[in-house]
Write an enzyme that holds these catalytic residues in place. Sequence first.
Site, PDB file in Angstrom:
ATOM      1  N   GLY A 135     -24.158 -46.619   0.216  1.00  0.00           N
ATOM      2  CA  GLY A 135     -23.398 -46.791   1.456  1.00  0.00           C
ATOM      3  C   GLY A 135     -22.022 -47.367   1.177  1.00  0.00           C
ATOM      4  O   GLY A 135     -21.883 -48.290   0.375  1.00  0.00           O
ATOM      5  N   ARG A 141     -37.508 -45.776  37.568  1.00  0.00           N
ATOM      6  CA  ARG A 141     -37.752 -44.365  37.810  1.00  0.00           C
ATOM      7  C   ARG A 141     -38.998 -44.168  38.658  1.00  0.00           C
ATOM      8  O   ARG A 141     -40.058 -44.703  38.352  1.00  0.00           O
ATOM      9  CB  ARG A 141     -37.959 -43.658  36.468  1.00  0.00           C
ATOM     10  N   GLU A 165     -35.092 -47.748   0.638  1.00  0.00           N
ATOM     11  CA  GLU A 165     -35.703 -48.948   0.051  1.00  0.00           C
ATOM     12  C   GLU A 165     -37.171 -48.736  -0.313  1.00  0.00           C
ATOM     13  O   GLU A 165     -37.990 -49.630  -0.126  1.00  0.00           O
ATOM     14  CB  GLU A 165     -35.565 -50.139   1.010  1.00  0.00           C
ATOM     15  N   LYS A 186     -54.776 -44.362   3.058  1.00  0.00           N
ATOM     16  CA  LYS A 186     -55.440 -44.792   4.292  1.00  0.00           C
ATOM     17  C   LYS A 186     -56.029 -46.193   4.134  1.00  0.00           C
ATOM     18  O   LYS A 186     -56.023 -46.998   5.072  1.00  0.00           O
ATOM     19  CB  LYS A 186     -56.525 -43.792   4.703  1.00  0.00           C
TER      20      LYS A 186
END
Lengths: 707, 707
Positions: free
Chosen positions: A238, A367, A481, A572
């Site tokens: 970055g 809403r 990461e 899992k």
Amino acid sequence: MPLNKLIQDGDNQDLTQERFKATFDTDELAAVFNGGEDRLQRIREVRDELTKRGHLFDALPAAHRTRAERMEDVSRKVRNSAQGFQMTRKMKSDFFEFASLYSEYETNFFIHNFLRFLHPSNYSLLKNLMENVSDFADFTNNADMLIITRDVMGIEGFPLALHNLMFVPTIQNQADDEQQEWWLMDALQGKIIGTYAQTELGHGTNLSAIETTATYDKSTEEFIIHTPTTTATKWWPGGLGTSCTHVILVANLIIDSKNHGLHPFFVPIRDRNSYSSMPGVRVGDIGTKMGVNCVDNGFLAFDNYRIPRRNMLMKHSKVSKEGVYTAPSHPKVGYTTMLYMRSEMITHQAYYLAMAMIISIRYSAVRRQGEIKPGTQEVQILDYQTQQYRLFPGLARCFAFMTAATTVRQMTESCIKELSHGNSDVLADLHALSCGLKAVVTHQSSQSIDQARQGCGGHGYSDASYLPTLYTCSVGACTYEGENMVMLLQLSKYLMKAAAKAEEGAVMAPLVAYLAKSDPIENGDKYGKLLNHFEHVARHRVMHAYRQMIEEEKQGIERDYAFANHSVDWTKAARAHTKLFIARGFVKKVQEVSNEAVRDVLNTLAELYLSYELIEMSSDLTTNGYLPETEVQQIRHQVYDSMRKIRPNAVSIVDSFDICDRELRSVLGRRDGHVYDNLYKWAQMSPLNQKNLPHVEKYLKPMTSKL
Amino acid sequence: MPLNKLIQDGDNQDLTQERFKATFDTDELAAVFNGGEDRLQRIREVRDELTKRGHLFDALPAAHRTRAERMEDVSRKVRNSAQGFQMTRKMKSDFFEFASLYSEYETNFFIHNFLRFLHPSNYSLLKNLMENVSDFADFTNNADMLIITRDVMGIEGFPLALHNLMFVPTIQNQADDEQQEWWLMDALQGKIIGTYAQTELGHGTNLSAIETTATYDKSTEEFIIHTPTTTATKWWPGGLGTSCTHVILVANLIIDSKNHGLHPFFVPIRDRNSYSSMPGVRVGDIGTKMGVNCVDNGFLAFDNYRIPRRNMLMKHSKVSKEGVYTAPSHPKVGYTTMLYMRSEMITHQAYYLAMAMIISIRYSAVRRQGEIKPGTQEVQILDYQTQQYRLFPGLARCFAFMTAATTVRQMTESCIKELSHGNSDVLADLHALSCGLKAVVTHQSSQSIDQARQGCGGHGYSDASYLPTLYTCSVGACTYEGENMVMLLQLSKYLMKAAAKAEEGAVMAPLVAYLAKSDPIENGDKYGKLLNHFEHVARHRVMHAYRQMIEEEKQGIERDYAFANHSVDWTKAARAHTKLFIARGFVKKVQEVSNEAVRDVLNTLAELYLSYELIEMSSDLTTNGYLPETEVQQIRHQVYDSMRKIRPNAVSIVDSFDICDRELRSVLGRRDGHVYDNLYKWAQMSPLNQKNLPHVEKYLKPMTSKL
């Protein structure tokens, strides 16, 4: 005085009515969520300071800008917020007074990020302060920095983000004293801007495959930096795209044809005056991504580019003039930054998720759509059980993840302290845990944000909601990461060893001790029962994966391949293990809360969290006859019951996250609930509402206009 | 001649080796996936025609453009592809000859979309042709249109998309003969450009809440169109933002204060010469969204705006000069477009998913990362079981969804034919099915695309992969054309009625007959067994939801509220019911394939599909003692076994989708596998690689430059 502190005249009536239903004081819950009363106080203080600085903000939403315009805007804000902060009374008067208000870690980071534009007369003062806190350089606690960044810059990054997060800390941690004398002040003042260049185009998590070389040339006392192949091009750092003058380059150190492995080098890449790349350096931007487009991720390649010998960072490893290599004394020194970054990521995810919950829950109260019984009034969509099922588990996860974040940060800080005393006992446990948390929290946060977004219907798809931005930022963390699947497999390898110990009856670390236990016959209290269920699932999955693998080994398959053949089952197992840790921490946290009304609401959230996550794993609840179907059914009903209990407090819970409108950047999530008028206003700012658009002028008008 | 037809010299060696492993002819599978050999042939023919027209394409990827630039680019392509296609031999020679090559439906749609730039001398010919096919106007089969759109314009839409999809067909279906005479030719030629304006800012799926009014003024023989509130603002119609001159407006028809409900009106909104909005009309763009940003979704509001009486579309309903209202004879006429749109959406989703699979699977064969056994060579990431688990279920879903799409399209076409003869027997069944398919397929496709994207690591997050675009397009469909949760609840209401019939022992429609069956004792062949499991889960969930609801009713709770109290369970039941339909169709399709090698590979994919979806629902496999744990375990192993079997054919399977690089728009998914060099080239085109970027000049240089 109502318990909800956000009620104001003129707000949307539905929202106000929701707020009057609060059964707890929103300031009290805000303190719990934000890390205590002092911290909440500080957040509000900084926010008030920012409010006075209108020039830090602006009216045009990022969505209406091109990428270059957004980069410009956010760069302006970085400068203004740093300069602006010099003006605050506290910081102008006396550094030491200022420093005394903060923990040492916070001071350190604050200095890194916001005092770099100081007048030169203050340098020596600053330097003193730096030295006082240099033991804690690793921590770079970003408490205040985070408040300012979130409020002013937003969550999509800025060109100096990696400079602050990685470049400066690496100089502090890995440059020797003389090198720090040369570079650190320039870096702190932004006279040089840097990033951390490790990942290559063809090589991600597997560091051993990195190809870039730094070959020592004794005759000139220089390293020759070289990119031998296209795949060796540094990719992704970055700020590298357009903003950096320097990088910390990670490259293979070669002396007399011998490869000593990866080492960090301080490498100038662009001229500080012209921003032209140095001869022998190819550098640029790698284009747009799914999100986080205010960060200019870049590429970097070298053609036999020379840097002085002393540009290798030599705090730990050294190369003498004669080319004699000295290895570091503590090989694990590099782990600490990574551990710290991951624990910070958990906090960020909880924060993204909290924002998504504020937006979606407030909007769901405003809403109205559809009728439960035809012919009656349209209902608030928050009343639909399906909507609650989309949103409330995410709401519970906010608290669960924030708690896990705090716990793991404390564990990390303590581990780093131990490491500095040469004690690496807990490092492996903590590393495994942080892998699992990183994977589970990023995955579940992004899923819950996606559900929150979809729960807002069409308007959730609009950038006016800010939910697309939250999703793309959150889901990006599933990859960076440490890619999540790799993370889960790293935790699995740790669990594999723990499972072996459990089978042998050996002593177990506290985090995995449950593997050696049997399913309990007595279940204990309500939380005890549910946590036992988590243990059962995790234990069943881990031990099952382990035993399958051992079976294969007995048939002559090597361990590594037997592990690989069951890696899905291992992932899992790793998830269940991690969820157990999060669940335990959440329960503990809730029980510690002293305010009864707040504890009640957190109890309901914890009940929802536990029952929801168990139902998500319910296929393993009945294994080995552990639970009868009727009890699974009860847990399922617990989910719906908890949702019903949360419903009246839902708006007040998200109000307690204490995130202001300016920071939230969402038309749907506004505190006042005036969604529709402001959607209309937001739309007017779209640049496509300008006259003479090229596509209309060139292609549509010629079709439609009458001759 | 190798079985995989995509092998070429100079390709990435890993990819070539994968292709040599093919056990089936890729052209044969391509024919199956693409709807038969003739269809495949036609796709390639159109593609070759397009290849000759270089001006339809360009070198700069969309990701490197601003939104306005992309709108311009795609508008240029719409014009060029339409004009370009006039030049093909077939279309120039004779319309009737041309028409004979296609089904009637195809011809109709082809004319709509690509012949609108014809020379005026051909109008009468065109008009004849239109009349011949007008019975089939509803179908608007988009076969060729789709090939061209995908290849030239891509998947992010264009300003005329809704003009083609909704505006023209609505005129054809709902305008009377005289009105068609006035408007249709102009619309077909693009002299007027329109969209369909129904959804309002505050009102989505619940049409009864729509507020916009069209009040008849007898004195002037005009309708007064009015937007009474902000929430009544039309919001979202594609093309409305900047491109449309007209809309079909859906508004409440008011005559003498009596509301006759929603009706369509033909409303000019912008001047065809200047593109200025008409006085009394407020119209504009609503800004950026998560994706599909080449469509300019817009807003529209009216301030007592007048249109002539005859601008109401009067094929079905009428208002006389005197204000006498005549109601339509068939109230369900409006359903057909919606049914057709939804069946088309299933095809689109299968296509997006296929693209994501090509990209991720080819890249996973090219990418090497990590070692299974330390010290050995880095492996292709496609060899990791965890990666296969991310990708292969999605690969199987491509075929399952494409099959479901074909089936439901055929059912829709047949239903529409029946409707035109006044028979609406199957409408309710089909409507319920299409709701479920829309919800399940959009959700699962977007999930699988997300997994494919994450499976590509960092590069999957880059727009160079095209995976972010595929995801945002796919996930958008979870919301538009009927929000998924609403869709599942509509199906649930249908299932609720079916469950009641099952309890009563009444006659059941074929799609729900399984609800009245018992769990079988004999299990049948392999597929029979697995399909029985699907039936068990669906039946269990539906009947359980139903019985819970009935229990509540007995306690005095009204049916509507009892349903609402169990709506989450109902949505789970609706999903299981839909998956059963998809699974059955896939098995049937596979068994019909004549080529043995192709059937073998499809069998493996079907096995994976069935076992994977069952494991996803495995908590319900053991309910009521239906299956012992050991059998569930076997199904789980079946997942991994099938993945192992698919592995060597994986690249050849995605090659068989027959989607070319130009259409794929993905650097990671390139046929030749030369990923890294081309990522480098792609990055060079980023506009941030230009000189003198504002953020650098204004904010960074002043910090770094030496005075």
